[in-house]
Design an enzyme around this catalytic site. Sequence first.
Site, PDB file in Angstrom:
ATOM      1  N   GLU A  43       2.022   1.876  -3.451  1.00 55.93           N
ATOM      2  CA  GLU A  43       0.934   2.492  -4.223  1.00 55.93           C
ATOM      3  C   GLU A  43       0.940   4.012  -4.060  1.00 55.93           C
ATOM      4  O   GLU A  43       0.807   4.764  -5.036  1.00 55.93           O
ATOM      5  CB  GLU A  43      -0.411   1.925  -3.775  1.00 55.93           C
ATOM      6  CG  GLU A  43      -1.605   2.548  -4.491  1.00 55.93           C
ATOM      7  CD  GLU A  43      -2.834   2.661  -3.617  1.00 55.93           C
ATOM      8  OE1 GLU A  43      -3.449   3.746  -3.602  1.00 55.93           O
ATOM      9  OE2 GLU A  43      -3.188   1.668  -2.953  1.00 55.93           O
ATOM     10  N   HIS A  44       1.109   4.482  -2.832  1.00 54.67           N
ATOM     11  CA  HIS A  44       1.165   5.927  -2.607  1.00 54.67           C
ATOM     12  C   HIS A  44       2.372   6.553  -3.292  1.00 54.67           C
ATOM     13  O   HIS A  44       2.273   7.619  -3.906  1.00 54.67           O
ATOM     14  CB  HIS A  44       1.205   6.211  -1.106  1.00 54.67           C
ATOM     15  CG  HIS A  44      -0.137   6.171  -0.447  1.00 54.67           C
ATOM     16  ND1 HIS A  44      -0.736   7.288   0.073  1.00 54.67           N
ATOM     17  CD2 HIS A  44      -1.008   5.148  -0.230  1.00 54.67           C
ATOM     18  CE1 HIS A  44      -1.913   6.967   0.590  1.00 54.67           C
ATOM     19  NE2 HIS A  44      -2.093   5.654   0.420  1.00 54.67           N
ATOM     20  N   GLU A 100      -4.587   7.642   7.321  1.00 55.41           N
ATOM     21  CA  GLU A 100      -5.572   6.788   6.666  1.00 55.41           C
ATOM     22  C   GLU A 100      -5.908   5.588   7.543  1.00 55.41           C
ATOM     23  O   GLU A 100      -7.076   5.214   7.681  1.00 55.41           O
ATOM     24  CB  GLU A 100      -5.029   6.324   5.318  1.00 55.41           C
ATOM     25  CG  GLU A 100      -6.008   5.563   4.460  1.00 55.41           C
ATOM     26  CD  GLU A 100      -5.418   5.193   3.109  1.00 55.41           C
ATOM     27  OE1 GLU A 100      -5.898   4.188   2.517  1.00 55.41           O
ATOM     28  OE2 GLU A 100      -4.484   5.876   2.640  1.00 55.41           O
ATOM     29  N   HIS A 160       0.828  -1.207   0.000  1.00 50.92           N
ATOM     30  CA  HIS A 160       0.000   0.000   0.000  1.00 50.92           C
ATOM     31  C   HIS A 160       0.861   1.255   0.000  1.00 50.92           C
ATOM     32  O   HIS A 160       0.525   2.252  -0.659  1.00 50.92           O
ATOM     33  CB  HIS A 160      -0.927  -0.023   1.220  1.00 50.92           C
ATOM     34  CG  HIS A 160      -1.797   1.171   1.349  1.00 50.92           C
ATOM     35  ND1 HIS A 160      -1.726   2.040   2.414  1.00 50.92           N
ATOM     36  CD2 HIS A 160      -2.765   1.668   0.535  1.00 50.92           C
ATOM     37  CE1 HIS A 160      -2.610   2.999   2.269  1.00 50.92           C
ATOM     38  NE2 HIS A 160      -3.257   2.806   1.144  1.00 50.92           N
TER      39      HIS A 160
END
Length: 460
Positions: free
Chosen positions: A76-77, A153, A73
């Site tokens: 991905e950022h 998040e 993840h």
Amino acid sequence: MNARSWMVAALALCLGGLTLPVAAETPPVHEYQLDNGMTVLVREDHRAPVAVSMVWYAVGSSYEQRPVTGISHVVEHMMFKGTESRETGEFSRLIAERGGRQNAFTGRDYTGYHQQLAVEHLPLAFELEADRMQNLVFDADEYEREMEVVREERRQRVEDNPTAKFIERFRATAWSASPYGQPVIGWMEDLDRLRLAEVEDWYQRWHGPESATLVVVGAVDPDEVHELAREHFGEVPARDRPEPVPASDIPDPGERSVTVRIPAELPFLALGWRVPTLGSIDLDDEEERGDVYALALLRAVLSGGRAAILPERLEREQGVAVGAGASYSSMSRLQDLFMLSGRPAPDVELDELEAALRDEVRRLKEEPLEEERLERARRQYVADELFSQDSMRAQAMRLGALQSTGIGWEAGERFLEGVQAVTAEDIQRVAQRYLVDDQLTVGRLIPRGQDQADNSGEEE
């Protein structure tokens, strides 16, 4: 016949009681392979002069091991940061200036990046994706800023959401060793210690063309898309794809349980059985495929609309639940959970709701399902599946997910045909085979301050 027409025609055939393969009515999928190992899947859909373009990498949280959970993840950022030739933010700006939309997602088995834009701008999407596939820049300041975003998040999605926090603990209890027991976003302790060098290494290992699938759905010519893919992605050098971490769970028969006491408004109950999926079986084994089809339809029998068993019996007839349902992901890479869950009605104890859920499981094992109920669930399932694939993006999502999990898009094309063939005896068989105590995990969310008499298995 356009895409909407074939969907309506296929739906009419299915709901009319025929068992013709739905895939025969859909536009074909064209598959190509680039020399560097990248797969290209294209489906024509000419309802509008637009296309959805997706690049999927076969890596997600189930490829991770502690203490580097959440790293897929984080990559991905970072993929939205700069490359050797483009500054941070330029990717998004170029797509937006042409009226397009773009985003990304990380799952347990894959990471995906997608754009929806006018067909004439498809070369730009390919150019940008090929650039960040090989030329991403890992700047320390950008990384620190993005890690703050990731932590926030997690706080919003998990730490401040009692049900999400409970499900995270529940899954961790259900799996002794399977990576499905760890959260996609990662454990906060792991995020706090994650280093930039580890993130860059993860990108280098898992984000090459040999791990990638390009999916395009839209008003395109498949052969032209193939040539365009060769032009932009074909020269990206292949990397040595590492072997994933061991994926199977450690055999550990015996019912497991977890009680989570955290600040929450309402209690919650979950029962989960470890069951097979398309990704965890031998796809050439007809019996194993049949079990997965039957489990998928069993989910609909229990929870597919207001006429399904759980809403009808537990909510309206018995009044023990204000919400009860079932969930199952048949297209996962590894064994997954078949789950029943719900919230008790006011003045109803969790034990009473659990007993009601267990009683429905017992009935499934002992009493063949009524044919009328089975047919209603089958029709509802087929309708939901077909209408869920009405958009270009949904079609691309299904193709990419199936290919990235190793199941293969062809298995998805055959899935509805398999579900239509499920019988009441099949439903009873899989209930008897898989919904057993040795494969069961029971989880209880108790709002802190309630029922402090039993503190066993407490999670703070």
